[in-house]
Design a protein around this motif. Structure first.
Motif, PDB file in Angstrom:
ATOM      1  N   UNK A   1      46.070  48.983  47.063  1.00 47.67           N
ATOM      2  CA  UNK A   1      47.301  48.347  46.582  1.00 47.67           C
ATOM      3  C   UNK A   1      48.156  49.328  45.790  1.00 47.67           C
ATOM      4  N   UNK A   2      47.486  50.158  44.982  1.00 46.36           N
ATOM      5  CA  UNK A   2      48.236  51.174  44.216  1.00 46.36           C
ATOM      6  C   UNK A   2      48.997  52.080  45.180  1.00 46.36           C
TER       7      UNK A   2
ATOM      8  N   UNK B   1      37.689  39.109  40.967  1.00 44.28           N
ATOM      9  CA  UNK B   1      37.285  39.208  42.381  1.00 44.28           C
ATOM     10  C   UNK B   1      36.763  37.900  42.962  1.00 44.28           C
ATOM     11  N   UNK B   2      36.697  36.842  42.156  1.00 45.97           N
ATOM     12  CA  UNK B   2      36.195  35.572  42.672  1.00 45.97           C
ATOM     13  C   UNK B   2      37.253  34.802  43.457  1.00 45.97           C
TER      14      UNK B   2
ATOM     15  N   UNK C   1      45.355  38.493  45.877  1.00 45.35           N
ATOM     16  CA  UNK C   1      46.470  38.260  44.946  1.00 45.35           C
ATOM     17  C   UNK C   1      46.046  38.594  43.521  1.00 45.35           C
ATOM     18  N   UNK C   2      44.805  38.199  43.176  1.00 41.83           N
ATOM     19  CA  UNK C   2      44.302  38.519  41.837  1.00 41.83           C
ATOM     20  C   UNK C   2      44.180  40.020  41.637  1.00 41.83           C
ATOM     21  N   UNK C   3      43.659  40.697  42.683  1.00 43.44           N
ATOM     22  CA  UNK C   3      43.493  42.156  42.572  1.00 43.44           C
ATOM     23  C   UNK C   3      44.870  42.824  42.517  1.00 43.44           C
TER      24      UNK C   3
ATOM     25  N   UNK D   1      38.807  32.234  48.561  1.00 40.66           N
ATOM     26  CA  UNK D   1      39.857  32.623  49.497  1.00 40.66           C
ATOM     27  C   UNK D   1      40.113  34.130  49.400  1.00 40.66           C
ATOM     28  N   UNK D   2      40.166  34.756  50.582  1.00 43.11           N
ATOM     29  CA  UNK D   2      40.415  36.203  50.616  1.00 43.11           C
ATOM     30  C   UNK D   2      41.807  36.497  50.076  1.00 43.11           C
TER      31      UNK D   2
END
Lengths: 225, 397
Positions: free
Chosen positions: B309-310, A112-113, B8-10, B2-3
């Motif tokens: 996202x799911x 989440x960072x 993107x990570x999530x 960055x949002x």
């Protein structure tokens, strides 16, 4: 990281028939770069105290300050951000997600960072190398040994380089060899400048040479040894 | 921070999470895609049928007069057209001879239509619905325009002449001057258009009667008024306007589609309730995972983002899959699953081929009735998921 608690009380289910007072008027100071062990029987309140130090929840009354910052009345979101930045958790049973790979587990606090994936992988790779689990990088965590699981949990707690490490009964399910190994890792972390708080009633932990102080907790009250 | 990078990570984490539970997610995806496929298919079939009917009606007369006797249609005397001469606004009255012709060789029932094309104001429009050839000169005898299934029957026989039998079993042959377009299949698939005299000769219809009379009107807005005047002047006739025919098609297809859609929406509602139930009831494993993530510094909004996202991935993929399959089903397989419901043997030739038109509004409607409820059913209960207390991952008190 200096931790100060003043007259902290925690009551669960306040006002209900099943009301439980877990902590009563606890005042405590944990110095920066020290290793402290919270010792007590099951139900004594040590995990509650660890949770309050770890900003998992708020005390019912009293004051909590970490690194000089008053945290007792901050909204949940700020506590989460504080936890994300300053605290690394090592849980009883390690609480590793078995379906994720070792690398994914270690990177979890970074997701989440908004860090770039390559940076996250580099950070995880450094820790996996340090703890000797690089060869298990892509393995699902559910398929690795107890010792590797333990090292994965420590790596995850350290991945965002927090100054405070909280460990909840970390040796409860480990044999003596792995327990020794764990405490040696903790000693290394202390030497690296971290502040460490461990809950345990395992003599192997409480009597370890790196432990600066053992705080006994009984019925929600502190008995300094 | 960055949002975009955070999301993107999530998203990356969500994808790996979906992959870990791939069997469960795949089954949800397939069921959901199936429901969307059914709804989209019905929408496309209805649209294709009404569009086809609309296109085919372009060349139809504004008003058709049929004589009725004992509730059945009988031949209309040509003298009736003289009774209409006093009605202002009528451009022309043209007789038409038509009937059904059963071809024993192919087992098909053709519609034979005899037109007096030199008197038809819109006769030039006939060429617009022809795929091959051109309409013969008005009054030319021995030439036919045929529908696609008639052409196929002719090709099977291996001949180029269309040979038909009179009631006395004597044979008459026609050259094929043109073939109707696929888009007009709904009306022309089994059609044979002849000159009116050829049709009289084929069916042995007397010179002084016709099957019906086509009335062409100068001003389209006056059609209902003129139709009413005709009905008053010829009380033993049935007066049908082009708008009524169009409306009949719309009502028939709309009713059938609506009935089927109600049934399918019920299935969709059941699916959404199921999704809601699944999303709101957390397994111990899921609760544990969420509490671990919260302890590790994940915020409630991060966990909600995973659910979002799911939902987007599962519902979006199911929507695209369902709609694509529906288009293939309607365009390439003639909506074979729903044909008996939507078309019906007695009304339209079973070999009718549908040409679906893609309308954004249609898919938007399907999206609103499928993806949005699913998203709501999965994301709203996620509030309860995300509010799992972080301390539950810790040990005892």
């Amino acid at each position: 990281m200096l931790i100060e608690l003043e007259h902290v009380t925690k009551v669960y289910n306040q006002g209900l028939a099943n009301e439980v007072t877990a902590l009563r008027e606890v005042s405590l100071r944990i110095d920066d770069n020290s290793m402290v062990c919270l010792r007590g029987a099951s139900g004594s309140g040590k995990s509650t105290l660890l949770s309050i130090i770890g900003c998992v929840f708020q005390p019912t009354s009293g004051r909590v300050a970490i690194a000089g910052k008053q945290l007792s009345r901050l909204p949940d979101r700020f506590l989460t951000l504080h936890r994300r930045r300053y605290i690394g958790f090592i849980f009883q049973n390690f609480n590793i997600l078995p379906a994720l790979s070792v690398e994914e587990n270690i990177m979890l606090p970074l997701v989440p960072l908004g860090m770039r994936p390559m940076v996250m992988r580099e950070k995880a790779a450094v820790l996996m190398e340090r703890f000797g689990i690089s060869h298990r990088r892509r393995f699902p965590a559910g398929q690795i040994s107890g010792g590797e699981l333990q090292r994965t949990a420590i790596a995850r707690a350290l991945v965002n380089d927090p100054p405070l490490i909280l460990a909840d009964e970390p040796t409860a399910h480990l044999d003596s060899r792995l327990s020794h190994e764990f405490m040696d890792f903790m000693a290394d972390l202390k030497a690296a400048g971290k502040t460490i708080v461990i809950t345990s009633h395992d003599a192997l932990v409480t009597e370890h040479k790196a432990v600066d102080r053992v705080i006994d907790i009984r019925d929600g009250r502190i008995h300094v040894s | 921070m960055s949002v975009l990078a955070r999301h993107l990570n999530i998203l990356d984490h969500t994808l790996s999470s979906l992959w870990r539970r791939r069997l469960k997610n795949l089954s949800v995806l397939l069921v959901f895609a199936g429901v969307i496929f059914l709804i989209a298919s019905f929408q496309l079939v209805t649209r294709a049928l009404t569009e086809t009917a609309e296109q085919a009606l372009v060349a139809a007369p504004e008003i058709t007069i049929q004589k009725m006797s004992a509730g059945r249609q009988v031949a209309v005397p040509l003298a009736y057209s003289e009774k209409l001469s006093g009605i202002f606004g009528i451009r022309r009255v043209v007789p038409r001879v038509w009937g059904y012709y059963f071809d024993e060789v192919s087992g098909a029932n053709y519609t034979v239509l005899g037109l007096e094309r030199d008197r038809m104001p819109a006769s030039g429009q006939l060429d617009l619905v022809l795929d091959q050839g051109e309409s013969p000169a008005p009054g030319r005898s021995g030439a036919a325009l045929i529908g696609r299934s008639v052409q196929q029957g002719l090709e099977r026989k291996g001949g180029s002449l269309l040979s038909l039998f009179r009631p006395d079993l004597s044979m008459v042959s026609f050259t094929v001057a043109g073939v109707f377009k696929e888009e007009t299949d709904i009306l022309t698939n089994d059609l044979i258009v002849l000159d009116i005299d050829d049709a009289r000769d084929l069916f042995l219809v007397p010179e002084d009667v016709a099957t019906d009379l086509c009335v062409y009107v100068a001003n389209q807005r006056e059609v209902p008024t003129i139709a009413k005047k005709i009905a008053d002047a010829l009380p033993d006739t049935r007066v049908v306007t082009r708008a009524q025919i169009r409306k009949t098609y719309q009502v028939v297809f709309g009713w059938r589609s609506g009935f089927a859609s109600v049934c399918l929406l019920t299935a969709l509602a059941a699916f959404v309730i199921f999704a809601w139930d699944k999303a709101s009831g957390l397994s111990p494993e899921e609760r544990r995972e969420i509490s671990i993530l919260k302890l590790l510094g994940w915020e409630t909004r991060d966990i909600l983002a995973i659910r979002l996202w799911e939902g987007i991935l599962v519902a979006g993929l199911a929507f695209v899959l369902g709609c694509t399959l529906a288009y293939i089903h309607v365009a390439f397989f003639g909506a074979s699953l729903f044909r008996p419901v939507m078309v019906g043997w007695s009304v339209i030739s079973p070999s009718l081929r549908l040409a679906p038109t893609v309308q954004l509004s249609q898919f938007l409607l399907i999206f609103c009735f499928s993806v949005l409820p699913y998203m709501a059913a999965t994301v709203i209960p996620a509030w309860s998921c995300a509010s799992v207390p972080a301390e539950s991952a810790l040990g005892g008190v």
